[in-house]
Write a protein that holds these residues in place. Structure first.
Motif, PDB file in Angstrom:
ATOM      1  N   GLY A  22     -36.302  -7.187 -46.744  1.00 33.65           N
ATOM      2  CA  GLY A  22     -36.241  -7.263 -48.198  1.00 33.65           C
ATOM      3  C   GLY A  22     -34.814  -7.223 -48.702  1.00 33.65           C
ATOM      4  N   LEU A  23     -34.531  -6.276 -49.582  1.00 32.45           N
ATOM      5  CA  LEU A  23     -33.202  -6.166 -50.180  1.00 32.45           C
ATOM      6  C   LEU A  23     -32.240  -5.337 -49.341  1.00 32.45           C
ATOM      7  CD1 LEU A  23     -34.419  -5.721 -53.856  1.00 32.45           C
ATOM      8  CD2 LEU A  23     -33.195  -7.702 -52.930  1.00 32.45           C
ATOM      9  N   GLY A  24     -32.721  -4.729 -48.251  1.00 32.98           N
ATOM     10  CA  GLY A  24     -31.816  -4.067 -47.319  1.00 32.98           C
ATOM     11  C   GLY A  24     -31.787  -2.557 -47.363  1.00 32.98           C
ATOM     12  N   SER A  25     -32.721  -1.932 -48.061  1.00 32.40           N
ATOM     13  CA  SER A  25     -32.724  -0.467 -48.164  1.00 32.40           C
ATOM     14  C   SER A  25     -32.716   0.197 -46.788  1.00 32.40           C
ATOM     15  CB  SER A  25     -33.954   0.011 -48.942  1.00 32.40           C
ATOM     16  OG  SER A  25     -34.015  -0.561 -50.218  1.00 32.40           O
ATOM     17  N   LEU A  26     -33.694  -0.175 -45.962  1.00 31.44           N
ATOM     18  CA  LEU A  26     -33.810   0.444 -44.637  1.00 31.44           C
ATOM     19  C   LEU A  26     -32.736  -0.081 -43.691  1.00 31.44           C
ATOM     20  CD1 LEU A  26     -35.326   2.295 -42.696  1.00 31.44           C
ATOM     21  CD2 LEU A  26     -36.975   0.440 -42.316  1.00 31.44           C
ATOM     22  N   THR A  27     -32.379  -1.339 -43.834  1.00 25.55           N
ATOM     23  CA  THR A  27     -31.350  -1.930 -42.961  1.00 25.55           C
ATOM     24  C   THR A  27     -30.063  -1.119 -42.992  1.00 25.55           C
ATOM     25  OG1 THR A  27     -32.257  -4.100 -43.572  1.00 25.55           O
ATOM     26  CG2 THR A  27     -30.161  -4.077 -42.386  1.00 25.55           C
ATOM     27  N   LEU A  28     -29.626  -0.739 -44.189  1.00 25.25           N
ATOM     28  CA  LEU A  28     -28.392   0.033 -44.326  1.00 25.25           C
ATOM     29  C   LEU A  28     -28.511   1.377 -43.612  1.00 25.25           C
ATOM     30  CD1 LEU A  28     -27.678  -0.799 -48.054  1.00 25.25           C
ATOM     31  CD2 LEU A  28     -26.177  -1.404 -46.135  1.00 25.25           C
ATOM     32  N   GLY A  29     -29.664   2.021 -43.734  1.00 30.70           N
ATOM     33  CA  GLY A  29     -29.867   3.293 -43.059  1.00 30.70           C
ATOM     34  C   GLY A  29     -29.872   3.150 -41.552  1.00 30.70           C
ATOM     35  N   LEU A  30     -30.481   2.077 -41.054  1.00 34.76           N
ATOM     36  CA  LEU A  30     -30.528   1.847 -39.603  1.00 34.76           C
ATOM     37  C   LEU A  30     -29.132   1.577 -39.039  1.00 34.76           C
ATOM     38  CD1 LEU A  30     -33.724  -0.404 -39.497  1.00 34.76           C
ATOM     39  CD2 LEU A  30     -33.530   1.932 -38.622  1.00 34.76           C
ATOM     40  N   LEU A  31     -28.321   0.847 -39.794  1.00 38.66           N
ATOM     41  CA  LEU A  31     -26.971   0.526 -39.329  1.00 38.66           C
ATOM     42  C   LEU A  31     -26.083   1.765 -39.230  1.00 38.66           C
ATOM     43  CD1 LEU A  31     -26.412  -2.831 -41.225  1.00 38.66           C
ATOM     44  CD2 LEU A  31     -26.360  -2.530 -38.730  1.00 38.66           C
ATOM     45  N   ASP A  32     -26.457   2.836 -39.910  1.00 41.98           N
ATOM     46  CA  ASP A  32     -25.716   4.092 -39.789  1.00 41.98           C
ATOM     47  C   ASP A  32     -25.797   4.660 -38.379  1.00 41.98           C
ATOM     48  OD1 ASP A  32     -24.454   4.488 -42.177  1.00 41.98           O
ATOM     49  OD2 ASP A  32     -26.042   5.714 -43.058  1.00 41.98           O
ATOM     50  N   ILE A  33     -26.905   4.342 -37.676  1.00 41.28           N
ATOM     51  CA  ILE A  33     -27.166   4.964 -36.372  1.00 41.28           C
ATOM     52  C   ILE A  33     -27.134   3.953 -35.230  1.00 41.28           C
ATOM     53  CG2 ILE A  33     -28.812   6.315 -35.010  1.00 41.28           C
ATOM     54  CD1 ILE A  33     -27.745   7.869 -37.381  1.00 41.28           C
ATOM     55  N   ALA A  34     -27.849   2.846 -35.385  1.00 38.82           N
ATOM     56  CA  ALA A  34     -28.107   1.941 -34.270  1.00 38.82           C
ATOM     57  C   ALA A  34     -26.870   1.175 -33.822  1.00 38.82           C
ATOM     58  CB  ALA A  34     -29.203   0.948 -34.652  1.00 38.82           C
ATOM     59  N   ARG A  35     -26.890   0.771 -32.564  1.00 34.75           N
ATOM     60  CA  ARG A  35     -25.815  -0.069 -32.030  1.00 34.75           C
ATOM     61  C   ARG A  35     -25.834  -1.447 -32.691  1.00 34.75           C
ATOM     62  NH1 ARG A  35     -25.546  -3.459 -27.174  1.00 34.75           N
ATOM     63  NH2 ARG A  35     -27.579  -2.688 -26.463  1.00 34.75           N
ATOM     64  N   HIS A  36     -27.043  -1.949 -32.939  1.00 32.15           N
ATOM     65  CA  HIS A  36     -27.192  -3.276 -33.539  1.00 32.15           C
ATOM     66  C   HIS A  36     -28.536  -3.311 -34.253  1.00 32.15           C
ATOM     67  CE1 HIS A  36     -25.772  -7.515 -33.631  1.00 32.15           C
ATOM     68  NE2 HIS A  36     -27.049  -7.766 -33.858  1.00 32.15           N
ATOM     69  N   VAL A  37     -28.619  -4.088 -35.315  1.00 29.98           N
ATOM     70  CA  VAL A  37     -29.877  -4.282 -36.027  1.00 29.98           C
ATOM     71  C   VAL A  37     -30.109  -5.785 -36.186  1.00 29.98           C
ATOM     72  CG1 VAL A  37     -31.179  -3.916 -38.161  1.00 29.98           C
ATOM     73  CG2 VAL A  37     -29.681  -2.105 -37.289  1.00 29.98           C
ATOM     74  N   THR A  38     -31.265  -6.245 -35.720  1.00 26.93           N
ATOM     75  CA  THR A  38     -31.681  -7.632 -35.905  1.00 26.93           C
ATOM     76  C   THR A  38     -32.832  -7.647 -36.896  1.00 26.93           C
ATOM     77  OG1 THR A  38     -31.030  -8.281 -33.673  1.00 26.93           O
ATOM     78  CG2 THR A  38     -32.636  -9.680 -34.790  1.00 26.93           C
ATOM     79  N   VAL A  39     -32.674  -8.393 -37.973  1.00 28.75           N
ATOM     80  CA  VAL A  39     -33.718  -8.442 -38.994  1.00 28.75           C
ATOM     81  C   VAL A  39     -34.321  -9.838 -39.048  1.00 28.75           C
ATOM     82  CG1 VAL A  39     -32.566  -6.647 -40.343  1.00 28.75           C
ATOM     83  CG2 VAL A  39     -32.178  -9.047 -40.908  1.00 28.75           C
ATOM     84  N   VAL A  40     -35.622  -9.874 -39.337  1.00 25.27           N
ATOM     85  CA  VAL A  40     -36.336 -11.137 -39.516  1.00 25.27           C
ATOM     86  C   VAL A  40     -36.895 -11.138 -40.931  1.00 25.27           C
ATOM     87  CG1 VAL A  40     -38.221 -12.601 -38.721  1.00 25.27           C
ATOM     88  CG2 VAL A  40     -36.938 -11.222 -37.069  1.00 25.27           C
TER      89      VAL A  40
END
Length: 281
Positions: free
Chosen positions: A57-75
């Motif tokens: 969506g607009l990236g709410s969770l994406t930003l939180g995941l990027l705080d921790i994860a080595r990499h984030v792939t979104v579809v």
């Protein structure tokens, strides 16, 4: 630490994109930073993980995941959202922009992903396709070792249901082929925009090896589908189309150690596997 989205930012982004969330796409965007942090913490992801997120969506969770994860792939299926997401990350977490891959596609049509391969699935899944998307991801990406998905509460209960439960059914059995699961929390409607009319549930997943069987997954799932297609039918009737009649079905069920008068709602995944092993060649 990423600058997480708040309600005003969510609405501003939506206005910028002329976005009107639709029920057809099951779009409800999280606008509460504490909820995002709670989901990320509950997922158990580490700095070694590569996270797959479906429907960012607009990236709410994406930003939180990027705080921790080595990499984030979104579809993301919507072009406007997919294009805007990378820019949102550049603006609010510039140090993480190189650790994000955005794929514009229907998640149900994605059969491979660029490296690095995902180790965890963490997503606020669109309500209307949550079960197919979850099962497709587990089928296609065997590097996924665990996950945490937020789905409609009713769906969460179906996913984690045990044999004998009123809500035990096809999603429960098929998920059990891939993973153990548990409902680990609920999320109230007020943290979403637009506000849904139902609560959401958090479902934790831990992948395990598939059952050791001579039957294929497709054969097992065909038995599961037939058993629940007419939920109130006894198995000897519900499965007769697969085995060529009631008598042949009864014999096959007895060989599998399953009561022909039982119904699908009381069977475990292992029971369905033994039945599938009796399918005619």
């Amino acid at each position: 630490m990423a600058d997480l989205l708040d309600p005003r930012t969510i609405r501003n982004l939506a206005a910028e994109l002329d976005l009107r969330p639709t029920k057809q796409r099951g779009q409800n965007f999280v606008h509460d930073a504490n909820t995002v942090r709670r989901i990320v913490a509950a997922s158990g992801i580490t700095p070694d993980d590569v996270v797959l997120e479906v429907g960012p969506g607009l990236g709410s969770l994406t930003l939180g995941l990027l705080d921790i994860a080595r990499h984030v792939t979104v579809v993301e299926i919507e072009s406007a959202l997919a294009r805007r997401l990378a820019r949102t990350v550049d603006q609010r977490a510039p140090e993480a922009s190189g650790r994000l891959t955005v794929i514009e596609a229907d998640a149900l049509a994605v059969d491979d992903l660029p490296d690095p391969q995902p180790t965890a699935l963490v997503a606020n899944l669109p309500y209307n396709v949550s079960v197919p998307v979850l099962l497709h991801a587990l089928e296609r990406f065997d590097t996924l070792a665990r996950g945490l998905v937020m789905v409609q509460l009713e769906v969460a209960d179906r996913l984690v249901a045990k044999p004998g439960s009123k809500v035990y059914g096809v999603p429960s059995v098929k998920l059990a082929w891939y993973a153990s699961s548990a409902r680990i929390g609920t999320v109230p409607p007020k943290v979403f925009w637009p506000v849904p009319n139902v609560d959401s549930g958090l479902v934790s997943l831990t992948r395990h090896a598939p059952p050791n069987t001579t039957a294929s997954r497709q054969q097992v799932f065909a038995v599961v589908d037939a058993a629940f297609a007419q939920r109130r039918k006894m198995l000897r009737g519900a499965l007769s189309g697969l085995f060529g009649g009631s008598a042949a079905t009864t014999a096959a069920l007895e060989r599998a150690g399953v009561d022909p008068q039982a119904r699908g709602e009381v069977l475990t995944i292992d029971d369905f596997v033994r039945i599938a092993e009796q399918l005619p060649a």
